[in-house]
Design an enzyme around this catalytic site. Structure first.
Site, PDB file in Angstrom:
ATOM      1  N   ALA A 243     -46.081   1.204   9.708  1.00 43.89           N
ATOM      2  CA  ALA A 243     -46.984   0.118  10.092  1.00 43.89           C
ATOM      3  C   ALA A 243     -48.417   0.377   9.609  1.00 43.89           C
ATOM      4  CB  ALA A 243     -46.959  -0.063  11.606  1.00 43.89           C
ATOM      5  N   HIS A 244     -49.292  -0.599   9.859  1.00 40.70           N
ATOM      6  CA  HIS A 244     -50.671  -0.536   9.375  1.00 40.70           C
ATOM      7  C   HIS A 244     -51.437   0.658   9.967  1.00 40.70           C
ATOM      8  CE1 HIS A 244     -50.840  -3.000  13.089  1.00 40.70           C
ATOM      9  NE2 HIS A 244     -51.964  -2.354  13.293  1.00 40.70           N
ATOM     10  N   ASN A 245     -52.289   1.250   9.129  1.00 37.27           N
ATOM     11  CA  ASN A 245     -53.211   2.327   9.496  1.00 37.27           C
ATOM     12  C   ASN A 245     -52.522   3.664   9.785  1.00 37.27           C
ATOM     13  OD1 ASN A 245     -55.143   0.314   9.369  1.00 37.27           O
ATOM     14  ND2 ASN A 245     -55.353   0.123  11.570  1.00 37.27           N
TER      15      ASN A 245
END
Length: 324
Positions: A243-245
């Site tokens: 997922a993001h980050n």
């Protein structure tokens, strides 16, 4: 495309923010960023004490915060005191990047003659879609039905399988990407306001280190306000979702059907068994083993072996290193 700069006063009016400012409001704001990446004339937010060290080092000119943490904002930064700093930051990001939700197709596509002329050592199959701003190194192979869109850089000796979609990604040397994988799309980011979902814009990239392997049908989301990073010599099995980050360290092995939620940091030499799930905003240390089908819901210190749901190290077991 990002909008031009605004004064802090103009920005506050544009996002309909009711807030208290402790300093002048005519400073220019050029962009939004997280605390680490923020530079002069950018705006960020602070609403979690776990990020105090980043706050103390940030170069942001203005920061959304709440009354509880107002006194922690450095004296050289304008504090914008509001009820929900993260939501106000999201609104500001939406204002600067109104098109960030959409995956656009550029009219600046390279034709076959342009591809052959620009990338002399590139080998590729049928139906390659390549936008003009893409940078590609030497001796790269790209399979059939591949789309490589804006903001992509590909290093030397990279192999990209068929049916891959890539945008907002930086791929280092000697990386293998399996068939059907998708890199650099918007992540699953939202916040509730008055029981309604507000989309969080994603402005970061995917960064893949040297000698990595991304299996077939993996999905790696671009960062929201920073990058999603997979470091050197880390191998992802098929059907993995990052997922993001998220940041994954060096020399890690992630088995099939693993999901890692947003903003979690994974250390070096970590092995994650198949179908394990890792919650967001966690820190997994170095040399950690996570058993298959485990649910990790809290931080894991260095050199730990955990399994189960919730994952714990209190149960003694031998972790199977199936890929060694």
């Amino acid at each position: 495309m990002k909008k031009k700069s605004f004064t802090l006063n103009q920005l506050i009016k544009a996002i309909d923010l009711r807030a208290t400012l402790d300093k002048k409001i005519n400073i220019k704001i050029l962009d939004v960023a997280d605390l680490v990446l923020a530079k002069k004339n950018t705006i960020s937010f602070f609403s979690n004490i776990n990020y105090l060290k980043q706050l103390q080092k940030t170069k942001a000119s203005a920061i959304f915060t709440n009354e509880k943490y107002q006194s922690l904002i450095p004296n050289n930064i304008t504090a914008i005191v509001c009820k929900n700093p993260e939501i106000e930051f999201i609104k500001a990001a939406n204002f600067f990047y109104p098109d960030s939700y959409y995956s656009k197709v550029s009219n600046k596509k390279l034709n076959l003659k342009e591809i052959d002329k620009k990338f002399k050592t590139l080998k590729f199959g049928i139906n390659l879609y390549l936008e003009k701003d893409v940078k590609i190194g030497k001796n790269v192979f790209i399979g059939n039905n591949v789309s490589i869109k804006e903001n992509c850089t590909i290093g030397d000796e990279v192999i990209i399988g068929s049916n891959v979609v890539m945008e907002n990604s930086k791929i280092s040397d000697n990386v293998h990407i399996g068939d059907g994988s998708i890199l650099g799309k918007k992540g699953f980011g939202f916040k509730f306001i008055d029981k309604k979902c507000l989309r969080i814009p994603h402005l970061g990239s995917v960064v893949i280190g040297k000698d990595c392997e991304i299996g077939a049908n993996c999905v790696i989301d671009r960062g929201s306000i920073k990058n999603t990073v997979i470091n050197d010599r880390t191998f992802l099995d098929n059907l993995v979702h990052i997922a993001h980050n998220v940041t994954i360290g060096k020399d890690c092995i992630v088995a099939g059907q693993v999901g890692i939620a947003g903003s979690t940091t994974i250390g070096n030499n970590v092995i994650i068994g198949g179908q394990a799930g890792i919650s967001g905003h966690l820190k997994i240390g170095n040399n950690v083993n996570i058993g298959g089908k485990s649910g990790v819901v809290k931080n894991v210190e260095d050199n730990q072996t955990v399994m189960g749901y919730p994952a714990t190290s209190s149960v003694s077991y031998t972790h199977l290193r199936a890929h060694e």
